[in-house]
Design a protein around this motif. Structure first.
Motif, PDB file in Angstrom:
ATOM      1  N   ARG A  61       0.834  -1.206   0.000  1.00 15.88           N
ATOM      2  CA  ARG A  61       0.000   0.000   0.000  1.00 15.88           C
ATOM      3  C   ARG A  61       0.867   1.255   0.000  1.00 15.88           C
ATOM      4  O   ARG A  61       0.626   2.192  -0.774  1.00 15.88           O
ATOM      5  CB  ARG A  61      -0.919  -0.005   1.224  1.00 15.88           C
ATOM      6  CG  ARG A  61      -1.713   1.294   1.399  1.00 15.88           C
ATOM      7  CD  ARG A  61      -2.674   1.214   2.578  1.00 15.88           C
ATOM      8  NE  ARG A  61      -2.044   0.807   3.807  1.00 15.88           N
ATOM      9  CZ  ARG A  61      -1.307   1.614   4.586  1.00 15.88           C
ATOM     10  NH1 ARG A  61      -1.100   2.885   4.225  1.00 15.88           N
ATOM     11  NH2 ARG A  61      -0.774   1.147   5.703  1.00 15.88           N
ATOM     12  N   GLU A  62       1.874   1.265   0.835  1.00 20.84           N
ATOM     13  CA  GLU A  62       2.743   2.444   0.904  1.00 20.84           C
ATOM     14  C   GLU A  62       3.541   2.620  -0.380  1.00 20.84           C
ATOM     15  O   GLU A  62       3.809   3.753  -0.804  1.00 20.84           O
ATOM     16  CB  GLU A  62       3.677   2.322   2.114  1.00 20.84           C
ATOM     17  CG  GLU A  62       2.938   2.450   3.441  1.00 20.84           C
ATOM     18  CD  GLU A  62       3.841   2.306   4.657  1.00 20.84           C
ATOM     19  OE1 GLU A  62       3.371   2.583   5.772  1.00 20.84           O
ATOM     20  OE2 GLU A  62       5.024   1.906   4.483  1.00 20.84           O
ATOM     21  N   CYS A  63       3.913   1.512  -1.013  1.00 20.21           N
ATOM     22  CA  CYS A  63       4.605   1.597  -2.301  1.00 20.21           C
ATOM     23  C   CYS A  63       3.736   2.323  -3.315  1.00 20.21           C
ATOM     24  O   CYS A  63       4.197   3.245  -4.004  1.00 20.21           O
ATOM     25  CB  CYS A  63       4.944   0.187  -2.798  1.00 20.21           C
ATOM     26  SG  CYS A  63       5.561   0.107  -4.494  1.00 20.21           S
ATOM     27  N   ALA A  64       2.471   1.928  -3.427  1.00 22.74           N
ATOM     28  CA  ALA A  64       1.563   2.580  -4.366  1.00 22.74           C
ATOM     29  C   ALA A  64       1.391   4.056  -4.033  1.00 22.74           C
ATOM     30  O   ALA A  64       1.396   4.918  -4.927  1.00 22.74           O
ATOM     31  CB  ALA A  64       0.208   1.868  -4.352  1.00 22.74           C
ATOM     32  N   GLU A  65       1.255   4.368  -2.758  1.00 22.57           N
ATOM     33  CA  GLU A  65       1.096   5.762  -2.339  1.00 22.57           C
ATOM     34  C   GLU A  65       2.332   6.589  -2.706  1.00 22.57           C
ATOM     35  O   GLU A  65       2.216   7.717  -3.211  1.00 22.57           O
ATOM     36  CB  GLU A  65       0.857   5.832  -0.833  1.00 22.57           C
ATOM     37  CG  GLU A  65      -0.471   5.235  -0.382  1.00 22.57           C
ATOM     38  CD  GLU A  65      -0.578   5.090   1.121  1.00 22.57           C
ATOM     39  OE1 GLU A  65      -1.666   4.728   1.601  1.00 22.57           O
ATOM     40  OE2 GLU A  65       0.429   5.329   1.831  1.00 22.57           O
TER      41      GLU A  65
ATOM     42  N   ILE B 194      -3.038   6.099 -10.268  1.00 21.96           N
ATOM     43  CA  ILE B 194      -1.949   5.194 -10.630  1.00 21.96           C
ATOM     44  C   ILE B 194      -2.501   3.794 -10.842  1.00 21.96           C
ATOM     45  O   ILE B 194      -3.424   3.361 -10.149  1.00 21.96           O
ATOM     46  CB  ILE B 194      -0.840   5.163  -9.540  1.00 21.96           C
ATOM     47  CG1 ILE B 194       0.344   4.288 -10.000  1.00 21.96           C
ATOM     48  CG2 ILE B 194      -1.383   4.702  -8.200  1.00 21.96           C
ATOM     49  CD1 ILE B 194       1.545   4.361  -9.068  1.00 21.96           C
ATOM     50  N   THR B 195      -1.948   3.107 -11.832  1.00 23.84           N
ATOM     51  CA  THR B 195      -2.250   1.700 -12.095  1.00 23.84           C
ATOM     52  C   THR B 195      -0.989   0.891 -11.819  1.00 23.84           C
ATOM     53  O   THR B 195       0.104   1.272 -12.262  1.00 23.84           O
ATOM     54  CB  THR B 195      -2.680   1.501 -13.561  1.00 23.84           C
ATOM     55  OG1 THR B 195      -3.875   2.237 -13.805  1.00 23.84           O
ATOM     56  CG2 THR B 195      -2.907   0.030 -13.861  1.00 23.84           C
ATOM     57  N   ILE B 196      -1.132  -0.201 -11.076  1.00 26.59           N
ATOM     58  CA  ILE B 196       0.027  -1.040 -10.753  1.00 26.59           C
ATOM     59  C   ILE B 196      -0.213  -2.460 -11.239  1.00 26.59           C
ATOM     60  O   ILE B 196      -1.231  -3.084 -10.924  1.00 26.59           O
ATOM     61  CB  ILE B 196       0.323  -1.043  -9.242  1.00 26.59           C
ATOM     62  CG1 ILE B 196       0.763   0.351  -8.795  1.00 26.59           C
ATOM     63  CG2 ILE B 196       1.400  -2.075  -8.908  1.00 26.59           C
ATOM     64  CD1 ILE B 196       1.197   0.423  -7.346  1.00 26.59           C
ATOM     65  N   GLY B 197       0.730  -2.958 -12.025  1.00 22.50           N
ATOM     66  CA  GLY B 197       0.771  -4.361 -12.394  1.00 22.50           C
ATOM     67  C   GLY B 197       1.875  -5.033 -11.591  1.00 22.50           C
ATOM     68  O   GLY B 197       2.933  -4.445 -11.360  1.00 22.50           O
ATOM     69  N   THR B 198       1.627  -6.250 -11.154  1.00 18.76           N
ATOM     70  CA  THR B 198       2.582  -6.954 -10.311  1.00 18.76           C
ATOM     71  C   THR B 198       3.369  -7.975 -11.130  1.00 18.76           C
ATOM     72  O   THR B 198       2.799  -8.712 -11.929  1.00 18.76           O
ATOM     73  CB  THR B 198       1.850  -7.677  -9.170  1.00 18.76           C
ATOM     74  OG1 THR B 198       1.049  -6.735  -8.462  1.00 18.76           O
ATOM     75  CG2 THR B 198       2.827  -8.330  -8.207  1.00 18.76           C
TER      76      THR B 198
END
Length: 358
Positions: A89-93, A139-143
């Motif tokens: 969560r903090e990474c995305a933030e 932001i969009t995040i792909g893992t």
């Protein structure tokens, strides 16, 4: 004279990140808090500022194997579901706060099962954290699910990646010590991923040379190269500045194989002494499919804004150059084609046009 982009302007620009390690990007305060909460005893200091400095000093030892040693502490505090959710969560933030609109963040699930989590539970926790941190932040995040190249679990991890492809996992990777652990050791995993019509990126050409890149491409069918910086070993420069590409370098350029380049990290692992000496300048001039990435934001004390600002300082890049690098990355993402186009046409191009015009 045209004014070059400033760091503040670059921070506001829409950016794309393809090579970022979850366990290399924790907030120093989070490392301290998680260590206290879960009884992790190994930190060299619990002073947040001192710990941040320790990570960067430890990573900047001009050797990939030494660089990787610092991860024992971040991985050490990422062994519970709650810790994994929080870190993701903090990474995305943090990425959203830096102006990143699309990111692919990678991690190795097999490193997070010491306290009893299953591999699927690890992936579920990280995906939950990314969803929570991305919500409402543009932001969009792909893992990317990574297997350790020094272990023998790659087929199992490849199956894990495919199993979660509809929940947010976009591809499969191998990472870790490169010398002595060629990609072909994990051929079964890569062939499985190919048969499943899924995506592959491989750490290759970072601390080892052309054979690693060749195997990643010709044996394992990598779609992108993690780092790939050693492709310059197949380029000959003449005294007048002309360049002759060997067959592998020509293949990489002709096929538009993306290079996930991480200049600051490469300085720390000994590829070059300064960003100004990094091969990214030559490779961009030769029109390779270059992208710019952070690798490990904690270890290298860097953001994507910092990386781009250092390229502006080193090579005099303007808005057109930064947009070119950003669109390269978005074109090379493992996100669905129509969604990539939407981000390019509706987010990246208007964003850069507004900044360049202002």
């Amino acid at each position: 004279m045209t004014q070059l982009p400033s760091p503040d302007q670059i921070r506001r620009a829409p950016k794309v990140l393809l090579h970022d390690h979850l366990d290399g990007g924790l907030r120093p305060a989070t490392v301290v808090e998680l260590a206290e909460e879960h009884g992790y005893p190994g930190l060299p200091t619990t002073d947040v500022d001192e710990l941040a400095a320790w990570f960067t000093a430890g990573a900047a030892r001009k050797d990939l194997v030494l660089y990787l040693e610092t991860f024992q502490h971040t991985v050490g505090v990422m062994q519970t579901r709650d810790a994994l959710v929080r870190v993701a969560r903090e990474c995305a933030e943090d990425l959203a706060a830096d102006g990143v609109v699309y990111a692919e963040v990678r991690f190795a699930p097999e490193l997070h099962i010491e306290q009893g989590l299953s591999l699927d539970e690890v992936v579920d926790a990280v995906l939950e954290g990314f969803r929570a941190g991305s919500q409402g932040r543009g932001i969009t995040i792909g893992t990317l699910v990574t297997a350790m190249r020094t272990a023998a679990n790659s087929r199992e991890i490849a199956e894990l990646a495919v199993r979660h492809r509809d929940q947010g996992v976009v591809g499969f990777d191998i990472a870790g010590k490169e010398a002595g652990y060629p990609p072909s050791r994990h051929l079964d995993a890569f062939q499985y991923v190919q048969r499943e019509n899924f995506h592959i990126t491989i750490h290759a050409g970072e601390a080892f040379g052309l054979p690693s890149i060749w195997e990643a491409l010709q044996w394992c069918n990598a779609e992108r190269l993690g780092h790939g910086v050693r492709i310059v070993d197949d380029i000959t420069l003449d005294p007048e500045g002309g360049a002759t590409l060997g067959r592998l370098a020509a293949f990489v350029r002709d096929r538009r194989i993306p290079l996930e380049m991480c200049p600051t990290s490469n300085v720390h692992t000994g590829v070059c002494d300064t960003v100004a000496e990094h091969p990214i300048g030559l490779l961009k001039d030769l029109k390779f499919r270059v992208t710019v990435n952070t690798d490990n934001r904690l270890m290298s004390d860097v953001t994507l804004t910092d990386e781009l600002a250092r390229l502006v300082d080193a090579f005099g890049y303007g808005w057109d150059d930064l947009q070119w690098l950003t669109i390269n990355a978005m074109k090379s993402a493992f996100w669905p084609f129509e969604k990539r186009l939407r981000i390019i046409n509706e987010v990246i191009k208007p964003g850069y046009a507004a900044l360049a015009g202002g």
